[in-house]
Design a protein around this motif. Structure first.
Motif, short mmCIF file in Angstrom:
data_model
loop_
_atom_site.label_atom_id
_atom_site.label_comp_id
_atom_site.label_asym_id
_atom_site.label_seq_id
_atom_site.Cartn_x
_atom_site.Cartn_y
_atom_site.Cartn_z
N ALA A 1 0.83 -1.21 0.00
CA ALA A 1 0.00 0.00 0.00
C ALA A 1 0.86 1.26 0.00
N LEU A 2 1.96 1.23 0.74
CA LEU A 2 2.82 2.40 0.83
C LEU A 2 3.52 2.71 -0.50
N PHE A 3 4.00 1.66 -1.18
CA PHE A 3 4.74 1.86 -2.41
C PHE A 3 3.88 1.77 -3.67
N GLY A 4 2.62 1.37 -3.51
CA GLY A 4 1.75 1.29 -4.68
C GLY A 4 2.13 0.17 -5.63
N THR A 5 2.50 -1.00 -5.08
CA THR A 5 2.87 -2.13 -5.93
C THR A 5 2.56 -3.45 -5.22
N ASP A 6 2.22 -4.46 -6.01
CA ASP A 6 2.06 -5.82 -5.48
C ASP A 6 3.31 -6.65 -5.73
N ASN A 7 4.26 -6.05 -6.43
CA ASN A 7 5.47 -6.77 -6.80
C ASN A 7 6.53 -6.59 -5.71
N ILE A 8 6.38 -7.37 -4.64
CA ILE A 8 7.30 -7.32 -3.51
C ILE A 8 8.05 -8.65 -3.42
N ILE A 9 9.36 -8.58 -3.39
CA ILE A 9 10.21 -9.77 -3.36
C ILE A 9 10.95 -9.81 -2.03
N PHE A 10 10.74 -10.90 -1.28
CA PHE A 10 11.41 -11.07 0.00
C PHE A 10 12.65 -11.95 -0.14
#
Length: 343
Positions: A182-191
């Motif tokens: 929500a903060l960065f405006g993306t669903d593309n998060i890589i852990f």
């Protein structure tokens, strides 16, 4: 992580202390073993060492049981005015990219305990966070805080969320980290990434800022450069003398400083001369810096004179004019007025 004795603004520690107390910690628990006095937290011109701030952060993280998401909540409290002169340089930048370049260039003035770099990759712009030197027990908290602060500050500068291509973080996934999307405006998060990076289209940050002012930005960038220079160039005995002058918060006799160091005045003079500076020069430099920061923080000339131990506003004005070539009133009107626009 930088030099543990590196001087830094107390504002980051003050924000964290306020956050920790709101979470139920007591002030003594937050400040234990830091050497930071509670009164210092109310003084925007106060300085502490990186080691002191790391100890304070460890107190908070240990007390809260390394709670995931705690740093994220702390990062949401970080707004441009809390960054001092760096914040004002950022707010008067021409574009978001320019603001980000200033943040990276003067990262030593940030609350962060690590380093960032901007990298161009074809049509992508990467913000890379170096976490290798961060203590292992604080990696999670500090990464959360740094990356939550970034979009918080961006939204203050430009109230439309700039889309992020992807966000890679060198950390384990957790349900609370859905908030990063929500903060960065993306669903593309890589852990579990090898390094932590935020990636945008290069053109996405060429957004003109509504409060852009080239002259103001240049002024505050110069202030940032001078502040870093002052903090970094004093090592050895002169660095210890400067720390004592800051701690005493005002006009201080050479005899008192020598006594604090356990040396004679003659020895103090000789050892400072070996480092190419006199006590008078060091005192004027430190007092000038404190005066500037107090005036920028909103204190009047009279209040600043009183805080620094001068017998009268006229005596302080005369001293300030000899340091800066202008009166403190003129300095305050020219610069604090600009700062007030973002207060």
């Amino acid at each position: 992580m930088g030099n543990p004795r590196q001087l830094r603004s107390i504002t980051g520690a003050a924000l964290l202390t306020k956050f920790a107390v709101s979470r139920g910690m007591t002030m003594p628990a937050v400040l234990q073993h830091t050497g930071i006095a509670e009164g210092q937290l109310q003084d925007p011109s106060a300085e502490i060492t990186l080691d002191q701030e790391i100890t304070l952060i460890r107190n908070i993280v240990t007390e809260t049981g390394h709670e995931p998401g705690l740093g994220l909540m702390a990062g949401l409290l970080c707004h441009p005015p809390s960054l001092g002169v760096l914040g004002f340089a950022v707010m008067s930048s021409s574009t978001l990219r320019h603001a980000l370049e200033i943040v990276v260039r003067y990262a030593d003035l940030l609350f962060t305990a690590t380093h960032f770099a901007l990298e161009d990759h074809d049509d992508e712009l990467w913000l890379v966070r170096d976490h290798d030197a961060v203590p292992n027990d604080l990696k999670q908290f500090l990464a959360e805080r740094d990356f939550a602060a970034l979009p918080t500050i961006q939204h203050d500068l430009f109230p439309v969320r700039v889309p992020t291509l992807r966000f890679e973080i060198a950390g384990k996934p957790h349900p609370v980290y859905e908030m990063f999307g929500a903060l960065f405006g993306t669903d593309n998060i890589i852990f579990n990434a090898p390094q932590s990076i935020v990636v945008w289209h290069s053109s996405a940050l060429d957004v003109p800022l509504p409060q852009a002012n080239p002259a103001t930005a240049q002024f505050y960038e110069q202030q940032c450069a001078e502040l870093i220079q002052r903090r970094h160039k004093r090592n050895g005995l002169s660095g210890r003398v400067r720390e004592l002058l800051i701690r005493h918060r005002g006009v201080t006799a050479q005899t008192r400083v020598a006594a604090d160091l356990g040396v004679s005045v003659r020895t103090l003079r000789r050892r400072l001369a070996d480092e190419g500076i006199t006590f008078r020069e060091l005192n004027n430099e430190t007092m000038g810096m404190l005066a500037e920061e107090l005036l920028l923080a909103g204190l009047t000339v009279e209040q600043t004179a009183d805080r620094l131990g001068y017998g009268s506003a006229s005596a302080f004005t005369s001293a300030f004019r000899s340091w800066k070539g202008q009166s403190p009133g003129l300095f305050a009107r020219a610069n604090r007025g600009r700062a007030a626009e973002w207060a």
